[in-house]
Design a protein around this motif. Structure first.
Motif: not given
Lengths: 420, 181, 1013, 97
Positions: A28, A44, A49, A66, A68, A72, A195, A199, A204-205, A207
């Motif tokens: 991701w 996350g 997720l 997401v 976090e 995650i 994730a 993705d 958009d993840i 962290e």
């Protein structure tokens, strides 16, 4: 839709093996947060997720992030004993958890990520006449609800799990309820699989991004979130923050009937396959299975007091090991390799809350206590529905905040634990 | 009519090394405020400790502080040592509770140079004489049982335990005795 | 076999005491003082194990608890088989039998090694990417194979017969680690008058002093170190310091609780029969001194895992402590000064040192002189390109490397490679205590920075390495700890405040000291196309390539990388690998190590036996077995017992040939027609005393108590404030200000706790006190039409119906023994409950039994009690209620004092869901076929053959065959049940849907005529 | 296993105690006059504080008394314990360095 995702398969492994596994891309991305999203998920873990994945894949919600605060899957997703089952007593619970089991059954394929869901069977032991009454009630209720569960005699239980000591124990095993579709999965893979798939759908993840505030419009509805990486505008916020749910929801002035307790688990050193299933004993508090790596995975209880330290007392682990050694006396010589703690958020009726809140645009999925991992796909799925449509899915409709006021509790704990 | 007044039978116990069972006793739980304590002290002619976790011993009788308004009164059985009628009379006018629990619990003695070590197998308190001197008493836990622990000598403790836990406690201490070397 | 690699003298072994042992069936000899590892090395055996994933041959990397590879199983007998032990920690004893693991068919020829060839296709995390098609194959094909391949040793198959002891201990100062720092700390602390415990994981106290050579033995206080050590230990023992060798401090818990694992018998050839194998200590220390030392880091280069490649400090230990030559011709690869000492020691012992490959660009001046004098060639700015040798290293390829360009490659033959990447301070326990670590640039390591407990670190574990400074650091820590622990006014372990202090800085070390220890973290530089696997984690087979793959796949957090590659997650918990992994990843991501963060250190420091946690808690010591005063009689009379909470209760008293049902049928009929005697002693009893007792009872229970006259009883219902039934029981008013309250057996402790809660925290103004009398009274229920004549002859009170109506209580004597006599019934028959002081229970029971013979008396157990009460529709809290049932639901609405302003749960009963008409209500069910007995827990449906899923409208709570009625009966909670009287419903059972009719829950004597007889 | 300062008996190990949940929640009396939401708040709403948490403990296997404590739920260190009759001490300022 999956054009951006490199397929995982034996063939791709082979192909890339010939070139030193060099061709793999990031599972991701690591994007900078945008100024605005259509929906923001706080937390996350697997639940958060997963919700983002289902929002993107089933509700086409547009832009989703997401957030976090750490990495995650680093909370309870990565700290539990990975037991999966749906043999809950009340119809509401059984429906929710069985929805989840059904999703588990195809999850590796759905996500193209092997989450190693192993339907090894979950054996729940009965040690007293009262246990038998409770267990049989579960079996009958589950069968009516279409959830597999069967009653085994002590000898049948022993045949299913040969190391089990059924006779020469303080509380002899009088029988057991077996859910064959239950089992375990690989916890990290669940977070990473969701994730990667989310993705690929454009989620958009983000962290290392802690939420520090929830912004509201003058009409009280959600306007966005403040984060350690800047403000983000959004009209929909789904909070999936497990043990930290109270803290996040307080930012919007929503008080929850939650308390956060430390829950411990531990593993042994890896040994060759010796334990074929999951065994749980609620009466003497033993929860044990063996991981694919060979470690015996043992769940301990919660400490008596609330805490955010992710650490419990030695006596809690010791008690879990007493129980395991009593039921499996050959394991006394095995050794504890690692012990860790998580923070579980517990509601008064031990059932979760997956619901809208008094703040328009703010949704919460919390209160899973010790049972959150098994519900990951199902809860994420109905939570996404709730966020997307601003109304609950029929499965999570009973799991409201208001049930505590009205007395419509879904009290799994009371129904199981009252001894006479 | 049969007379069973001499047919008292305690639980069957197998105390291990360093442990012995003590004879039956008369026991009362006295509850009440400072006035009750003072009145009891006078009626019994025995110190009823005001200090936390302290016991007063006078021959065959003792008073143990268990809580700020709770005392365990002990007297050897059969004698008039308990002075129960006198006590009841003295407390008549005061709000209090006096309950006979003679049969609720039994007493064990743990004695010898290894007594502290033996108890340390299951009691989380610091039993060193500096922390737990002679005359100190308290409710606490030993293994998975609740007890009242009272240090009666340099190498001597008295344990009061509910009768149905006594068998467990003896077995626990017998097992622990293997491990004190 | 001869010990061909044993030196003729030196070391802490006794060459005269030869010990025979076996490894994989081969017989060897070692000597007293050996470990299994040292004894095998003395015999020239270097191949000790196979790695987890690739099954590569592995030897000994280390000499202590950090050893990742040499895992063996030790078998004493069939039941005493212990897998996964480190050969370096297995002390040799006569007859020891050890086996290698994770290989088939043998250690030398292991088919699993094919994985090594397949390694290009099975990188880190490969299993996440495959085994997904076809879906069903996972469970039946892929997973079983993966599992069979995984795992290290075999689990034992028989119950462990050994004992495990436990002990709580308390001290002023606990010192963890008995090396020079710990010894100095303990001596200083005891000198200052503190109670001290000193523990060390090794079999001898002394730490690094045990491995010092005679060549350059340090002098301490004017004595050779070994003499000083002996003197110091004798002195500490004489001053009552508790000395615990073979004792690992494995966990640091809140409020200065440190858990120790002491190994008592594993080193003995013949342990005493009853002696415990291990002891778990829970030490509560006012102050803790951590003197846990440092662990040498391996260097990461291709082929760094072959047997014969080991840490330099380990080689020193083999030679100096065990008198073992770990090879004949060695190459030393080092980035720290310590390895030079090892080289010189080994050379003096007769090994050839082919070369010292110095990773740094220059050799420190002092060492250069020494090596020159010793004639050892040194290559500076060196790296290792690879090694060769199948089951033992045979050669090493060295080179200088600059900017990826290789120069001067040379291959040296050798059978031993020593490596040293510097020392990693052991901060595990400090980190477990939640102390904060900080990267120290001078030491190039994470060091203790901010305290979270009353602890201090001393010596190498905080980056102090030079012996004299280590000792003074230890002494200072010990003295300070003692001072704080015994300071006037210090109360207890955890005085409030003063936490989060920063660690006092250690006196700065000399530049040489720091430079010498700093070493190297990460992978040695390699040319572009390097070949061969460079291992970071030996046991889990994690290579630099795996770490690179993880970063390539986007894993950035070190926690993710650890989980994805499994580096540091093996049974050594990364003791030799963590910092190197950080170094490698730091290089790949271009991020400094301190910015990467550190993975969490978790309990335990080294693996700890499950049995030592469980201790003595097994069988009857798992949980106390509580028995009543009449238990012996019941045993003698053939009772079958059931567990109810901690209690053993007689379930039934079968006559010869009777099973449960026949016995219960007989017992039931006897009670209905004559008389039965039942042990009800386990019921909870609480004496509620005080001027406000009735007020208290009114606020607590649903019932109205003011109207209860002295000498009368009433059935009481207790709710929690959430409105659900919590407990029930008969309450007797003994005096105006005194109630005798009974509870359910399981409810006794929690009801008392609930009462105390409300009394102390909500209503402290009430003059009421509670005393548990559960065990004061033995309770003998005598139930049945002939109960009165049975008892009348034994008691000194008038038992006539007029004098003692139903629900009354009287005080008198039975056979001269003081008694509280209740006229109550849980059977529906005329009934009495005789309460006598517990020690009289057995004798009175026997007297009643005897007197009852003429009246047809029989003992009965809990099962019959249940049937009798179900026939009368009396509920069991916890069986017919489940924490979701209101009093109305259970048919107990009559027990609610409607005019009372409040009681526990009253307000909750007004909530919308609590008053709804379709709530599940308690009703009777009668099967259409009277012979069919429903399952308890069976679900109730409106229609037959309901499709799945269908929402049931209720469930069966109690179900029995009633011999009295000649048919089955059941109680059930049914939605809107009381309005369904006479309706036919359906209960799915294994044999099919069973039709039932809704009936009154009172099946027998609904008017209560027998009760009031 | 925590160490807890019983206001009556001094510092004692956790196994002697029973946790009693959040402190200073008085049961409203008479309960009948409360709205459903007010009653629900009494029954179920908890601060679940991250930081200085006022809570109840009972020295069950000791003197039997309930008392209150202020504990930092991010460290599990007790900041204070006090008798039921005593007012809660003010939680110390954010950092105790």
């Amino acid at each position: 839709m999956r054009a951006t995702m490199q397929p995982f398969s034996a063939l791709s492994l082979l192909k890339r093996g010939l070139s030193g596994q060099r061709g793999w891309a990031a599972q991701w991305r690591s994007p900078e947060p945008k100024a605005a999203y259509d929906a923001v998920i706080v937390g996350g873990g697997g639940h958060g997720l997963g919700a983002a994945y289902y929002l993107a894949s089933e509700h086409a919600l547009g832009s989703i992030a997401v957030l976090e605060k750490g990495w995650i899957g680093g909370g309870n997703t990565g700290r539990n004993t990975t037991v999966i089952r749906s043999n809950y007593l009340f119809d509401e619970s059984a429906a929710l958890y069985d929805h989840s089991v059904k999703l588990w059954e195809g999850l590796s394929q759905t996500l193209n990520y092997n989450v190693m869901f192993s339907q090894r069977g979950v054996l729940m032991l009965a040690h007293t006449v009262h246990d038998m009454q409770v267990s049989k009630r579960h079996v009958h209720a589950n069968r009516a609800a279409g959830v597999d569960n069967e009653w085994l005699t002590p000898e049948e239980a022993k045949a299913f799990c040969p190391p089990l000591n059924i006779g020469d124990v303080r509380y002899p095993v009088l029988g057991a309820a077996l859910q064959r579709r239950g089992g375990t999965a690989r916890h990290d893979a669940v977070a990473w699989g969701y994730a990667r798939a989310a993705d690929a759908l454009g989620v958009d993840i983000i962290e290392n991004c802690a939420v520090t505030g929830i912004r509201r419009n003058t009409d009280g509805s959600v306007a966005g979130v403040e984060t350690t990486r800047g403000p983000i505008s959004t009209r929909r916020v789904g909070v999936s923050a497990a043990g930290h749910s109270s803290v996040v929801m307080k930012m919007a002035g929503v008080e929850l009937p939650l308390e956060s307790y430390p829950l411990q688990a531990l593993v042994s050193e890896p040994v060759k396959p010796v334990f074929p299933c999951v065994v749980m004993s609620n009466t003497i508090h033993a929860y044990i299975s063996q991981s694919d790596k060979g470690e015996l995975v043992i769940g301990a209880g919660t400490d008596a007091y609330t805490t955010y330290t992710q650490r419990g007392g030695l006596h809690i682990s010791s008690h879990a090991l007493e129980a395991v050694c009593e039921l499996f006396p050959m394991f006394r010589r095995l050794r504890m390799l690692r012990n860790w703690g998580g923070i579980v958020d517990v509601t008064p009726d031990r059932s979760p809350i997956i619901a809208r809140t008094p703040v328009p645009g703010l949704y919460v999925n919390c209160g899973w206590g010790t049972g959150g991992f098994k519900a990951t796909p199902g809860a994420a799925h109905v939570f996404a529905w709730t966020i997307a449509r601003d109304e609950p899915h029929p499965i999570n409709a009973p799991f409201t905040l208001e049930r505590f006021r009205d007395g419509n509790l879904i009290d799994e704990a009371a129904a199981a634990a009252v001894a006479h | 009519m049969r007379d069973l007044t001499q047919a008292r039978r305690g639980p069957l116990l197998k105390p291990g090394a360093l442990v012995k069972t003590l004879p039956p006793a008369t026991r009362f739980i006295l509850r009440g405020g400072p006035a009750v304590r003072a009145a009891a002290e006078q009626a019994l002619a025995l110190e009823v400790p005001a200090s936390p976790c302290r016991a007063a011993l006078d021959g065959e009788r003792a008073a143990l502080w268990l809580g700020p308004d709770e005392w365990l009164l002990l007297a050897s059985e059969g004698s008039a040592a308990s002075r129960a009628p006198a006590l009841s009379a003295a407390l008549q006018a005061l709000p209090h509770s006096l309950v006979d629990i003679s049969h609720r619990q039994i007493a064990l003695a743990v004695e010898g140079p290894a007594a502290e070590t033996l108890l340390a197998a299951g009691c989380p308190l610091d039993l060193d004489a500096r922390a737990f001197p002679i005359g100190m008493c308290t409710r606490t836990v030993l293994g998975k049982a609740e007890i009242v622990l009272w240090r009666t000598g340099t190498e001597a403790f008295r344990i009061e335990v509910w009768r149905s836990f006594a068998g467990y406690l003896c077995a626990f201490l017998a097992e622990a005795a293997h491990g004190i070397g | 076999m001869t010990q061909g690699f044993r030196t003729v003298s030196g070391g802490r072994i006794d060459r005269a005491r030869v010990l025979r042992f076996s490894f994989d069936g081969h017989a060897y000899a070692g000597v007293a003082g050996d470990t299994l590892a040292s004894a095998l090395l003395a015999n020239g055996v270097h191949l000790l194990g196979r790695s987890f994933k690739y099954h590569r041959p592995r030897g000994l990397l280390a000499a202590g608890s950090e050893e990742p590879s040499a895992l063996v199983a030790v078998r004493r007998d069939a039941a005493r088989y212990t897998p996964n032990l480190r050969a370096t920690q297995v002390e040799l004893y006569e007859g020891l039998e050890a086996h290698s693991q994770n290989r088939w068919p043998s250690l030398a020829l292991d088919f699993g090694a094919v994985n090594d060839l397949l390694s290009p296709f099975i990188p880190a995390g490969f299993y996440y990417k495959t085994f997904m098609w076809p879906r069903r194959a996972w469970r039946w094909l892929y997973e079983p194979r993966i599992r069979a391949a995984a795992g290290l040793g075999r689990a034992p198959t028989q119950p462990d017969p050994d004992r495990y002891a436990s002990r709580y201990a308390h001290c002023d100062v606990l010192v963890v680690g008995a090396g020079p720092a710990g010894l100095a700390a303990a001596a200083a602390a005891v000198g200052a008058g503190a109670r001290v415990i000193l523990c060390d994981e090794q079999n001898e106290l002394g730490g690094s002093l045990l491995s010092d050579s005679s060549r350059a033995a340090p002098v301490i206080d004017g004595r050779p170190a070994a003499r000083w050590l002996d003197d110091t230990l004798a002195d500490l023992a004489a001053r009552q310091v508790t000395l615990l060798p073979r004792t690992t401090a494995f966990g640091y818990f809140p409020h200065n609780l440190v858990a120790l694992n002491e190994r008592l018998t594993d080193h003995l050839a013949i342990p005493a029969a009853l002696a415990p194998r291990e002891r778990q200590w829970q030490v509560r220390a006012r102050e803790v001194v951590l003197a846990t030392g440092a662990i040498e880091r391996p260097l990461v280069f291709p082929g760094n895992d072959r047997p014969g490649i080991m840490l330099a400090a380990a080689a020193r230990t083999w030679l100096n402590r065990y008198g073992v030559l770990p090879g004949t011709r060695a190459v030393v690869v080092t980035a720290s000064d310590a390895a030079y000492e090892a080289a010189l020691d080994l050379q003096q012992a007769g090994l050839a040192i082919a070369m010292i490959a110095e990773v740094r660009d220059a050799v420190p001046a002092g060492l250069a002189d020494l090596t020159r004098a010793a004639g050892i060639p040194v290559l500076t700015g060196a790296t290792v390109l690879g090694t060769s040798g199948r089951r033992r290293v045979q050669a090493i390829r060295l080179a200088r490397i600059r900017h990826g360009a290789v120069s001067e490659p040379k291959t040296l033959r050798c059978d031993l490679v020593l490596m040293s990447g510097g020392f990693t301070p052991s901060v595990h326990l400090f980190s477990q205590s939640r102390g904060t670590l900080a990267w120290d640039d001078a030491v190039q390591a994470f060091l203790p920075a901010v305290l979270a407990e009353r602890a201090r670190s001393a010596g190498a574990c905080r980056g102090v390495f030079e012996l004299a400074r280590v000792r003074s650091d230890g002494a200072a820590a010990g003295a300070a700890a003692a001072r704080e622990a015994t300071a006037p006014g210090r109360e207890g372990v955890c005085p409030a405040g003063a936490l989060g202090r920063s660690v006092a800085a250690a006196a700065a070390g000399s530049a040489e000291e720091l430079a010498g220890a700093r070493g190297f973290a990460g992978a040695l530089p390699q040319p572009q196309r390097a070949r061969g696997k460079a291992f970071v984690d030996w046991q889990n087979d994690v290579t630099t390539r795996d770490l690179a793959l993880a970063t390539r796949e986007g894993f950035r957090s070190i926690e993710h990388i650890k989980r994805y590659t499994t580096t540091g997650m093996a049974t050594d918990q990364g003791k030799t690998s963590n910092l190197n992994a950080l170094g490698v990843v730091s290089g790949t991501l271009g991020k400094a190590i301190p910015d990467m963060g550190l993975t969490t250190f978790r309990m335990p420091y080294t693996p700890v036996t499950f049995g030592s946690f469980a201790g003595s808690a097994r069988g009857d010591l798992f949980d106390p077995v509580r028995t009543t005063p009449m238990h012996s009689w019941a045993v003698k009379n053939g009772a079958v017992f059931e567990d109810v909470g901690l209690w053993k209760r007689a379930r039934h008293f079968p006559c010869p040939g009777e099973d449960l049902h026949r016995a219960v049928n007989r017992e039931c009929l006897t009670v209905r027609n004559a008389c039965g005697i039942f042990d009800a002693s386990t019921l909870g009893k609480i004496e509620v005393v005080g001027k406000d007792a009735v007020t208290f009872m009114n606020r607590l229970y649903t019932n109205a108590w003011s109207s209860l006259a002295v000498g009368r009883c009433r059935y009481g219902v207790l709710l929690r404030d959430d409105g659900f039934v919590y407990d029930d029981g008969v309450v007797a008013r003994m005096a105006e200000d005194r109630f005798h309250v009974t509870t359910t057996t399981g409810g006794a402790p929690r009801v008392l706790a609930l009462m105390e809660d409300y009394l102390q925290t909500e209503w402290p103004d009430l003059g009421v006190w509670l005393t548990s009398t559960t065990e004061q009274w033995a309770v003998i229920a005598v139930q049945g039409p002939t109960a009165r004549p049975v008892l009348e002859s034994l008691v000194d009170i008038d038992m006539s119906a007029a004098a003692m109506p139903h629900m009354s209580v009287a005080v008198g004597h039975i056979c001269g023994v003081p008694m509280r006599l209740f006229r109550v019934s849980f059977s529906g028959e005329l009934g009495f409950e005789v309460n006598v002081p517990a020690d009289f229970g057995a004798a009175v029971w026997e007297a009643i039994s005897e007197a009852g013979q003429a009246h047809g008396i029989t003992p009965y157990g809990t099962e019959t009690m249940h049937v009798l009460r179900a026939e009368k529709g009396y509920i069991i809290v916890g069986q017919d209620t489940d924490g979701t049932v209101t009093p109305e639901d259970a048919g107990l609405g009559w027990a609610i004092g409607k005019n009372k302003p409040d009681f526990l749960g009253k307000r909750s009963l007004q909530r919308p869901a609590m008053t709804s008409a379709d709530r599940r209500q308690l009703v009777g069910l009668l099967t259409v076929d009277p012979a069919t007995v429903l399952d308890e827990g069976a679900q109730v449906m409106l229609e037959p053959a309901a499709p799945v899923p269908t929402r049931p409208i209720g469930h069966v709570t109690s179900s029995y065959y009633s011999a009295t009625l000649g048919r089955s009966i059941a109680l059930a909670l049914i939605g809107g049940g009381r309005s369904r009287s006479g309706q036919t419903l359906y209960v799915p059972m294994p044999q099919g849907d069973v039709p039932v009719q809704v009936a009154s829950p009172v099946f027998y004597d609904p008017k209560g005529e027998r009760l009031n007889a | 296993m925590l160490l807890i300062q019983c206001p009556y008996c001094g510092e004692r190990p956790e196994p002697e105690f029973v946790y009693g949940g959040q402190a200073h929640i008085a049961r409203p009396q008479p309960s009948a006059e409360l709205s459903d939401q007010e009653w629900t708040n009494f029954l179920y709403r908890r601060n679940n504080t991250r930081g200085a948490h006022a809570e109840r403990w009972r020295h069950t296997h000791g003197c039997g008394r309930f008392f209150n404590a202020l504990r930092d739920t991010t460290t599990d260190h007790f900041l204070a314990t006090y008798k039921l009759s005593e007012p809660p001490p003010r939680p110390p300022a954010e950092s105790a360095e």
